[in-house]
Enzyme design. Structure first.
Site, PDB file in Angstrom:
ATOM      1  N   SER A 198       0.818  -1.213   0.000  1.00  0.00           N
ATOM      2  CA  SER A 198       0.000   0.000   0.000  1.00  0.00           C
ATOM      3  C   SER A 198       0.850   1.259   0.000  1.00  0.00           C
ATOM      4  CB  SER A 198      -0.922   0.016   1.224  1.00  0.00           C
ATOM      5  OG  SER A 198      -1.952  -0.916   1.040  1.00  0.00           O
ATOM      6  N   GLY A 252      -0.526  12.089   1.646  1.00  0.00           N
ATOM      7  CA  GLY A 252       0.675  12.518   2.342  1.00  0.00           C
ATOM      8  C   GLY A 252       0.800  11.917   3.725  1.00  0.00           C
ATOM      9  N   GLU A 258      -6.302  17.773   5.155  1.00  0.00           N
ATOM     10  CA  GLU A 258      -7.217  16.704   4.744  1.00  0.00           C
ATOM     11  C   GLU A 258      -8.333  16.609   5.774  1.00  0.00           C
ATOM     12  OE1 GLU A 258      -4.708  13.573   2.098  1.00  0.00           O
ATOM     13  OE2 GLU A 258      -4.688  13.216   4.232  1.00  0.00           O
ATOM     14  N   HIS A 297     -13.082   4.219   2.006  1.00  0.00           N
ATOM     15  CA  HIS A 297     -12.789   5.559   1.488  1.00  0.00           C
ATOM     16  C   HIS A 297     -13.975   6.031   0.669  1.00  0.00           C
ATOM     17  CE1 HIS A 297     -10.806   8.956  -0.283  1.00  0.00           C
ATOM     18  NE2 HIS A 297      -9.759   8.743   0.499  1.00  0.00           N
ATOM     19  N   ARG A 320     -13.679  10.630   7.490  1.00  0.00           N
ATOM     20  CA  ARG A 320     -14.002   9.718   6.398  1.00  0.00           C
ATOM     21  C   ARG A 320     -15.262   8.900   6.600  1.00  0.00           C
ATOM     22  NH1 ARG A 320      -8.108   7.733   4.594  1.00  0.00           N
ATOM     23  NH2 ARG A 320      -7.665   9.752   3.692  1.00  0.00           N
ATOM     24  N   HIS A 325     -10.630   0.635   2.327  1.00  0.00           N
ATOM     25  CA  HIS A 325      -9.398   1.409   2.177  1.00  0.00           C
ATOM     26  C   HIS A 325      -8.362   1.111   3.259  1.00  0.00           C
ATOM     27  CE1 HIS A 325      -6.856   4.651   0.947  1.00  0.00           C
ATOM     28  NE2 HIS A 325      -7.022   5.341   2.053  1.00  0.00           N
ATOM     29  N   GLU A 381       0.179  -1.051   9.148  1.00  0.00           N
ATOM     30  CA  GLU A 381      -1.262  -1.311   9.053  1.00  0.00           C
ATOM     31  C   GLU A 381      -1.659  -2.661   9.648  1.00  0.00           C
ATOM     32  OE1 GLU A 381      -2.972  -0.172   5.307  1.00  0.00           O
ATOM     33  OE2 GLU A 381      -4.874  -1.163   5.760  1.00  0.00           O
ATOM     34  N   ARG A 436      -9.396   5.844  11.440  1.00  0.00           N
ATOM     35  CA  ARG A 436      -8.098   6.509  11.271  1.00  0.00           C
ATOM     36  C   ARG A 436      -8.272   7.933  10.746  1.00  0.00           C
ATOM     37  NH1 ARG A 436      -4.334   6.452   6.244  1.00  0.00           N
ATOM     38  NH2 ARG A 436      -6.331   6.086   5.264  1.00  0.00           N
ATOM     39  N   LEU A 441       0.826   6.356   7.422  1.00  0.00           N
ATOM     40  CA  LEU A 441       2.249   6.357   7.068  1.00  0.00           C
ATOM     41  C   LEU A 441       3.061   6.746   8.304  1.00  0.00           C
ATOM     42  CD1 LEU A 441       2.102   8.077   3.550  1.00  0.00           C
ATOM     43  CD2 LEU A 441       2.666   5.700   3.997  1.00  0.00           C
TER      44      LEU A 441
HETATM   45  C1  LIG Z   1      -4.471   3.992  -2.551  1.00  0.00           C
HETATM   46  C2  LIG Z   1      -4.016   4.264  -1.144  1.00  0.00           C
HETATM   47  C3  LIG Z   1      -3.765   5.575  -0.746  1.00  0.00           C
HETATM   48  C4  LIG Z   1      -3.331   5.844   0.558  1.00  0.00           C
HETATM   49  N1  LIG Z   1      -3.028   7.129   0.907  1.00  0.00           N
HETATM   50  C5  LIG Z   1      -2.487   7.353   2.136  1.00  0.00           C
HETATM   51  C6  LIG Z   1      -2.015   8.656   2.490  1.00  0.00           C
HETATM   52  O1  LIG Z   1      -2.056   9.584   1.700  1.00  0.00           O
HETATM   53  N2  LIG Z   1      -1.489   8.828   3.740  1.00  0.00           N
HETATM   54  C7  LIG Z   1      -1.403   7.808   4.651  1.00  0.00           C
HETATM   55  O2  LIG Z   1      -0.921   8.017   5.782  1.00  0.00           O
HETATM   56  N3  LIG Z   1      -1.852   6.571   4.323  1.00  0.00           N
HETATM   57  C8  LIG Z   1      -2.359   6.325   3.094  1.00  0.00           C
HETATM   58  N4  LIG Z   1      -2.769   5.065   2.769  1.00  0.00           N
HETATM   59  C9  LIG Z   1      -2.589   3.987   3.750  1.00  0.00           C
HETATM   60  C10 LIG Z   1      -1.096   3.661   3.824  1.00  0.00           C
HETATM   61  O3  LIG Z   1      -0.558   3.693   2.521  1.00  0.00           O
HETATM   62  C11 LIG Z   1      -0.882   2.287   4.417  1.00  0.00           C
HETATM   63  O4  LIG Z   1      -1.612   2.129   5.595  1.00  0.00           O
HETATM   64  C12 LIG Z   1       0.597   2.111   4.734  1.00  0.00           C
HETATM   65  O5  LIG Z   1       1.373   2.373   3.588  1.00  0.00           O
HETATM   66  C13 LIG Z   1       0.832   0.716   5.232  1.00  0.00           C
HETATM   67  O6  LIG Z   1       2.215   0.521   5.286  1.00  0.00           O
HETATM   68  P1  LIG Z   1       2.742  -0.890   5.750  1.00  0.00           P
HETATM   69  O7  LIG Z   1       4.215  -0.842   5.661  1.00  0.00           O
HETATM   70  O8  LIG Z   1       2.114  -1.250   7.026  1.00  0.00           O
HETATM   71  O9  LIG Z   1       2.126  -1.918   4.663  1.00  0.00           O
HETATM   72  P2  LIG Z   1       2.339  -2.011   3.085  1.00  0.00           P
HETATM   73  O10 LIG Z   1       2.905  -0.796   2.509  1.00  0.00           O
HETATM   74  O11 LIG Z   1       1.056  -2.513   2.530  1.00  0.00           O
HETATM   75  O12 LIG Z   1       3.429  -3.142   2.967  1.00  0.00           O
HETATM   76  C14 LIG Z   1       3.148  -4.479   3.329  1.00  0.00           C
HETATM   77  C15 LIG Z   1       4.292  -5.345   2.868  1.00  0.00           C
HETATM   78  O13 LIG Z   1       4.145  -6.663   3.354  1.00  0.00           O
HETATM   79  C16 LIG Z   1       4.340  -7.592   2.299  1.00  0.00           C
HETATM   80  N5  LIG Z   1       3.618  -8.817   2.624  1.00  0.00           N
HETATM   81  C17 LIG Z   1       2.284  -8.988   2.763  1.00  0.00           C
HETATM   82  N6  LIG Z   1       2.024 -10.267   3.079  1.00  0.00           N
HETATM   83  C18 LIG Z   1       3.214 -10.912   3.130  1.00  0.00           C
HETATM   84  C19 LIG Z   1       3.594 -12.252   3.381  1.00  0.00           C
HETATM   85  N7  LIG Z   1       2.707 -13.225   3.650  1.00  0.00           N
HETATM   86  N8  LIG Z   1       4.907 -12.573   3.334  1.00  0.00           N
HETATM   87  C20 LIG Z   1       5.843 -11.632   3.042  1.00  0.00           C
HETATM   88  N9  LIG Z   1       5.540 -10.346   2.790  1.00  0.00           N
HETATM   89  C21 LIG Z   1       4.237 -10.000   2.848  1.00  0.00           C
HETATM   90  C22 LIG Z   1       3.841  -6.852   1.085  1.00  0.00           C
HETATM   91  O14 LIG Z   1       4.297  -7.440  -0.106  1.00  0.00           O
HETATM   92  C23 LIG Z   1       4.396  -5.463   1.364  1.00  0.00           C
HETATM   93  O15 LIG Z   1       5.751  -5.411   1.022  1.00  0.00           O
HETATM   94  C24 LIG Z   1      -3.188   4.775   1.482  1.00  0.00           C
HETATM   95  C25 LIG Z   1      -3.461   3.477   1.083  1.00  0.00           C
HETATM   96  C26 LIG Z   1      -3.847   3.211  -0.221  1.00  0.00           C
HETATM   97  C27 LIG Z   1      -4.106   1.789  -0.624  1.00  0.00           C
END
Ligand SMILES: Cc1cc2nc3c(=O)[nH]c(=O)nc-3n(C[C@H](O)[C@H](O)[C@H](O)COP(=O)(O)OP(=O)(O)OC[C@H]3O[C@@H](n4cnc5c(N)ncnc54)[C@H](O)[C@@H]3O)c2cc1C
Length: 552
Positions: free
Chosen positions: A61, A68, A133, A257, A306, A367, A391, A402, A408
């Site tokens: 994600s 941002g 936002e 969303h 939201r 979302h 997340e 949230r 982020l």
């Molecule tokens: C379209 C969109 C827009 C967004 N806009 C915003 C924003 O503007 N601001 C904000 O704060 N948040 C935003 N969010 C939410 C935010 O992007 C996410 O909550 C955040 O990036 C999550 O980060 P993370 O590192 O926890 O997970 P992710 O970035 O989802 O990374 C998860 C990782 O785990 C890996 N993984 C999953 N399962 C396994 C497994 N079984 N084995 C090995 N690896 C695995 C995946 O491949 C990935 O590398 C948005 C989300 C989306 C979808």
């Protein structure tokens, strides 16, 4: 203890063949979004790190994040105001100590991210450019590349990772699907089982052993038919944590969303998001008859939190009998839209809409998961040795909903905290032991049925009857759709099922409406009964136990 709505039993462990190979590190980090990359980079201070990720380093994600990252960086702003806005969005059940950590440590972590190379946009005077936002009382959202904040953060972190990869303290394995958390005799996490599509020694099912395990696997959007989340978001971390016996909390609070491009009834999987920042810059919501329906629903109108906007959109759709509402950004002008939102404008055009001259059809889609693996202020789960970050975790900062752009920030702040904790206390490596329980795996064909059942029964609007029907469908799938052959799709489908079944149970138990949980049959918030969180664990025979913990 809350009385069980229905008895729920999950497959107690996934079928994975015996590991054919073993890798060893001090810390095993799973996932390469903002949470996993931040933790891995900083955990090098604790020892050798093995970072494993399901597909490529930049899948998840994080790269899709548009709007941002929120932090009180403006001299006129303060962590105190960010704290208050976060608590309001969380509708009374945020973990206040975790929110305080988030908002006070956030600005410093964002500055460190910039020092690492993330290029956020700046004003003409060279100050960081901040926008607003929904739910934020101030301009506090740092952004990059117009609307490509996540991509820029991911680029900066991956470049930092490559810069240190020569360093033997960190190793990366891509195309590595983590299946289960391994535990030792004392029931402490000591590694993961994983399936690697690779070459040479690390191919097929193996075991990655570590003195601590950090799950940073992101959300579970693929539980629903329509989501903004990428295909990797299948809830694997929550599934693995549940099966290992760790606590998960707040699963019922799912953020839908309000402005996801509506591409027709047959559209499925990841759908294009139109960021809240577009409304932050002045875009309006209109029903199909042209009426600005949010004005009468909330003082902040289109910039209400939201859940309020998503409910407003759904209500407008029901009132007009339409499948969508319109997002009206025409008055913002072509030049401004192109400069400020290049990615969104390109995505709209890809699907035949020019936001500078046309209304864009939008509807709510899944979302963000506000709940997940329950952690303390250091990212520690209830299972010793197992951490969760980003997340996949439930630090409690989001409560029932949230606040935009806090996620982020959560990955950044708590990834750092986990690394500090690991540097303080890493136990000796232990040997994994075989866990009891019948191995079972769901057929990949069950995925579409899970998504259909969840969207119809546990989507934006829920009732006792809709949840009972989702629960029945999930139970039938578990009984009837078992896979004979292990595969990535079968492991993922099993995780989707386990997350969905536990979520439905929480949603059925919580007989009130709050934040991302809307019960049409219990339309009011009920603080006398529900001011707290539902926490679930799974025992070795797969039985799910759910308890309610009141907030003090
Ligand atoms: C379209 C969109 C827009 C967004 N806009 C915003 C924003 O503007 N601001 C904000 O704060 N948040 C935003 N969010 C939410 C935010 O992007 C996410 O909550 C955040 O990036 C999550 O980060 P993370 O590192 O926890 O997970 P992710 O970035 O989802 O990374 C998860 C990782 O785990 C890996 N993984 C999953 N399962 C396994 C497994 N079984 N084995 C090995 N690896 C695995 C995946 O491949 C990935 O590398 C948005 C989300 C989306 C979808």
């Amino acid at each position: 203890m809350v009385a069980a709505v229905t008895d729920l039993r999950l497959p107690s462990r996934l079928s994975a063949p015996e590991p054919g190979w073993t890798a060893q590190a001090d810390v095993v980090v799973v996932g390469s979004g903002i949470a996993g990359l931040t933790t891995a980079l900083e955990a090098r201070k604790a020892g050798r790190v093995l970072l494993v990720t399901k597909t490529f380093l930049d899948e998840g994600s994080t790269v899709w994040a548009q709007g941002g990252i929120a932090a009180a960086l403006d001299p006129e702003d303060s962590p105190e105001q960010h704290y208050s806005d976060t608590l309001v969005a969380g509708v009374g059940i945020c973990a206040e100590d975790a929110v305080r950590v988030l908002v006070t440590e956030g600005p410093q972590r964002v500055r460190e991210l910039m020092a690492l190379g993330a290029n956020f946009e700046r004003t003409l005077e060279g100050e960081i450019a901040l926008t607003r936002e929904g739910g934020h009382g101030r301009d506090r959202i740092a952004h990059a590349g117009g609307d490509a904040t996540g991509r820029e953060i991911s680029r900066a972190l991956i470049e930092a990772l490559h810069a240190v990869q020569e360093d033997p303290t960190i190793e990366v394995v891509e195309h590595a699907l983590v299946i289960d958390v391994l535990t030792d005799r004392a029931r402490r996490a000591c590694g993961v089982s994983l399936h690697v599509i690779g070459e040479g020694q690390r191919d097929g099912v193996g075991a990655a052993l570590g003195r601590a395990v950090v799950l940073a696997t992101g959300g579970f959007g693929q539980v629903y038919a329509s989501t903004t989340n990428p295909p990797v978001s299948t809830g694997d971390g929550i599934g693995a944590a549940l099966r290992a016996g760790a606590e998960v909390a707040d699963l019922e609070f799912v953020q839908f969303h309000p402005t996801v491009m509506w591409l027709g009834r047959s559209a499925h999987g990841q759908q294009p998001l139109i960021s809240e920042a577009v409304r932050g810059e002045g875009a309006l919501l209109r029903d199909v008859e042209g009426r600005r329906f949010m004005v009468e629903r909330h003082p902040l109108a289109e910039l209400a939190p939201r859940d309020v906007v998503a409910k407003g959109v759904i209500t407008a759709m029901l009132e007009t009998g339409a499948d969508h509402v319109w997002l009206d950004a025409r008055h913002l002008g072509a030049d401004f839209l192109q400069r400020r939102f290049p990615t969104i404008v390109a995505r709209c055009r890809e699907f035949g809409f020019d936001p500078a001259t046309q209304l864009v059809p939008v509807a709510p889609a899944q979302h963000y998961a506000s709940g997940g693996i329950r952690t303390d202020l250091h990212g520690r789960s209830s299972l010793p040795g197992l951490y969760a970050c980003g997340e996949v975790s439930c630090t409690g900062v989001h409560g029932a909903n949230r606040l935009a752009s806090n996620s982020l920030l959560e990955g950044l702040v708590f990834g750092h905290r986990i690394a500090v904790d690991l540097a303080d206390a890493l136990p000796p490596q232990a040997e994994p032991v075989d866990r009891p329980g019948t191995p079972r795996l769901l057929d990949p064909d069950a995925r579409l049925f899970i998504q259909g059942a969840m969207t119809a029964g546990a989507g934006v609007v829920r009732t006792e009857a809709s949840l009972a029907s989702a629960s029945m469908c999930l139970a039938d799938l578990a009984a009837e759709r078992q896979a004979d052959v292990p595969s990535t799709e079968a492991w993922e489908t099993s995780n989707l099922h386990d997350v969905a079944a536990t979520l439905v149970r929480h949603a059925a138990l919580r007989t009130e409406t709050r934040g991302g949980h809307w019960r049409e049959d219990y339309p009011d918030r009920d603080d006398s009964r529900w001011r707290g969180r539902l926490v679930s664990t799974v025992s070795d025979d797969g039985t799910v136990q759910t308890r309610f913990e009141e907030l003090r």
